[in-house]
Design a protein around this motif. Structure first.
Motif, PDB file in Angstrom:
ATOM      1  N   PRO A 153     -21.926 -74.731 -15.093  1.00 61.77           N
ATOM      2  CA  PRO A 153     -20.710 -75.690 -14.914  1.00 61.77           C
ATOM      3  C   PRO A 153     -19.303 -75.222 -15.266  1.00 61.77           C
ATOM      4  CG  PRO A 153     -22.437 -76.736 -16.398  1.00 61.77           C
ATOM      5  CD  PRO A 153     -22.851 -75.177 -16.510  1.00 61.77           C
ATOM      6  N   PHE A 154     -18.642 -75.433 -14.482  1.00 55.44           N
ATOM      7  CA  PHE A 154     -16.946 -74.815 -14.359  1.00 55.44           C
ATOM      8  C   PHE A 154     -16.038 -75.828 -13.814  1.00 55.44           C
ATOM      9  CE2 PHE A 154     -14.599 -71.497 -11.536  1.00 55.44           C
ATOM     10  CZ  PHE A 154     -13.542 -71.239 -12.413  1.00 55.44           C
ATOM     11  N   GLY A 155     -14.835 -75.993 -14.702  1.00 57.54           N
ATOM     12  CA  GLY A 155     -13.846 -77.109 -14.191  1.00 57.54           C
ATOM     13  C   GLY A 155     -13.370 -77.957 -15.493  1.00 57.54           C
ATOM     14  N   PRO A 156     -12.887 -79.169 -15.292  1.00 55.01           N
ATOM     15  CA  PRO A 156     -12.880 -79.762 -14.044  1.00 55.01           C
ATOM     16  C   PRO A 156     -11.616 -79.275 -13.585  1.00 55.01           C
ATOM     17  CG  PRO A 156     -12.369 -81.022 -15.650  1.00 55.01           C
ATOM     18  CD  PRO A 156     -12.896 -80.178 -16.225  1.00 55.01           C
ATOM     19  N   TRP A 157     -10.531 -78.657 -14.148  1.00 49.91           N
ATOM     20  CA  TRP A 157      -9.453 -78.247 -13.822  1.00 49.91           C
ATOM     21  C   TRP A 157      -9.064 -76.691 -13.883  1.00 49.91           C
ATOM     22  CZ3 TRP A 157      -7.346 -82.871 -12.261  1.00 49.91           C
ATOM     23  CH2 TRP A 157      -7.549 -83.926 -13.122  1.00 49.91           C
ATOM     24  N   ILE A 158      -8.155 -76.371 -12.788  1.00 46.36           N
ATOM     25  CA  ILE A 158      -7.588 -75.096 -13.121  1.00 46.36           C
ATOM     26  C   ILE A 158      -6.032 -75.455 -13.695  1.00 46.36           C
ATOM     27  CG2 ILE A 158      -6.933 -74.899 -10.745  1.00 46.36           C
ATOM     28  CD1 ILE A 158      -6.611 -71.735 -11.142  1.00 46.36           C
ATOM     29  N   VAL A 159      -5.618 -75.043 -14.804  1.00 45.44           N
ATOM     30  CA  VAL A 159      -4.286 -75.170 -15.332  1.00 45.44           C
ATOM     31  C   VAL A 159      -3.376 -73.942 -15.005  1.00 45.44           C
ATOM     32  CG1 VAL A 159      -3.129 -75.615 -17.498  1.00 45.44           C
ATOM     33  CG2 VAL A 159      -5.494 -76.528 -17.102  1.00 45.44           C
ATOM     34  N   ASP A 160      -2.446 -74.299 -14.643  1.00 44.02           N
ATOM     35  CA  ASP A 160      -1.563 -73.021 -14.142  1.00 44.02           C
ATOM     36  C   ASP A 160      -1.117 -72.088 -15.362  1.00 44.02           C
ATOM     37  OD1 ASP A 160      -1.408 -73.969 -11.507  1.00 44.02           O
ATOM     38  OD2 ASP A 160       0.510 -74.889 -11.787  1.00 44.02           O
ATOM     39  N   ALA A 161      -1.001 -70.873 -15.156  1.00 45.04           N
ATOM     40  CA  ALA A 161      -0.977 -69.920 -16.222  1.00 45.04           C
ATOM     41  C   ALA A 161       0.417 -70.172 -16.971  1.00 45.04           C
ATOM     42  CB  ALA A 161      -1.196 -68.578 -15.784  1.00 45.04           C
ATOM     43  N   VAL A 162       1.218 -70.603 -16.230  1.00 43.38           N
ATOM     44  CA  VAL A 162       2.660 -70.716 -16.778  1.00 43.38           C
ATOM     45  C   VAL A 162       2.648 -71.868 -17.652  1.00 43.38           C
ATOM     46  CG1 VAL A 162       4.002 -69.745 -15.082  1.00 43.38           C
ATOM     47  CG2 VAL A 162       3.238 -72.200 -14.830  1.00 43.38           C
TER      48      VAL A 162
END
Length: 252
Positions: A153-162
């Protein structure tokens, strides 16, 4: 910003978190339970770290590795938030692994550690299940341990590196059926994120949407069919997954 990929109304949509709901790329606002959550990006090459937390290595009676212990994962293993992971009927020990996922944002080759963060698109949560029955050696895990369909399982979000001030100081937890079973911090990684990017890019080219799964702290225990497993990383997200059995895959 937190971004996601979802399926809604028969189409795939990019989405962002919006006042406790999701705002789709066509402007519609929907509740989180109305969508099917896909992986936040379509993973390209995926690198997974073994024994990258000293306490996890110790609980398995292994010495900490002297250089990164890396193996590859294939795209078939990945499922999204609120999805199901299959536990084969013949398995006696299958455990979760809460891991910080680092998503590469651009082509990287021979990257210096001091420049490594410039190559990161964002961060997500992964739960990289391991089936110990199939394990030959923790230093050389075979394909069946970590490349099972639906096993990551992978997610739910991608959080911007900045938006992540210090990825090397984030709390990780796992709950099984609401019981806390795993707790740690990314500060305890043996090889930190810049070291891993520098190491990998020293002998191969990294590309956008390559993913590095950075390992898990101690506390991995067996799971059973019906268990609801929640892996969470401070500031990154809360990933929910349910274990199901072979009876749900009768046509395979």
């Amino acid at each position: 910003m937190r971004k996601a990929r979802t399926a809604y109304g028969g189409a795939i949509h990019e989405a962002v978190e919006w006042e406790g709901k999701l705002k789709l790329d066509d402007g519609r606002i929907v509740d989180e339970h109305e969508v099917i959550w896909l992986t936040p990006i379509e993973p390209r090459t995926v690198f997974a770290l073994g024994l990258n937390y000293a306490d996890h290595a110790a609980e398995l009676a292994f010495s900490a590795p002297s250089e990164p212990l890396v193996f590859l994962k294939s795209p078939n293993t990945f499922v999204g938030h609120n999805a199901y992971t299959r536990r084969p009927v013949d398995v006696t020990y299958m455990h979760y692994e809460c891991e910080l996922a680092v998503i590469i944002g651009k082509t990287a080759r021979n990257v210096k550690t001091e420049d490594a963060y410039n190559y990161i698109k964002g961060y997500s949560v992964a739960n990289d299940y391991a089936i110990r029955d199939y394990l030959e050696n923790y230093y050389r895990p075979n394909l069946r341990v970590k490349n099972r369909d639906t096993g990551t399982p992978f997610g739910p979000w991608i959080v911007d590196a900045v938006d992540v001030a210090d990825p090397m100081n984030l709390k990780l937890t796992t709950h099984v059926n609401d019981k806390l079973v795993q707790e740690g911090t990314t500060a305890d990684m043996i090889f930190d994120i810049p070291t891993l990017i520098s190491y990998l890019s020293s002998f191969m080219t990294l590309s956008e949407n390559d993913v590095i799964l950075t390992g898990t702290p101690k506390g991995s225990v067996d799971t059973a069919v019906g268990d609801v497993v929640v892996t969470e990383i401070e500031g990154i997200g809360r990933l929910v997954n349910t274990i199901i059995g072979d009876e749900s895959f009768t046509n395979r």
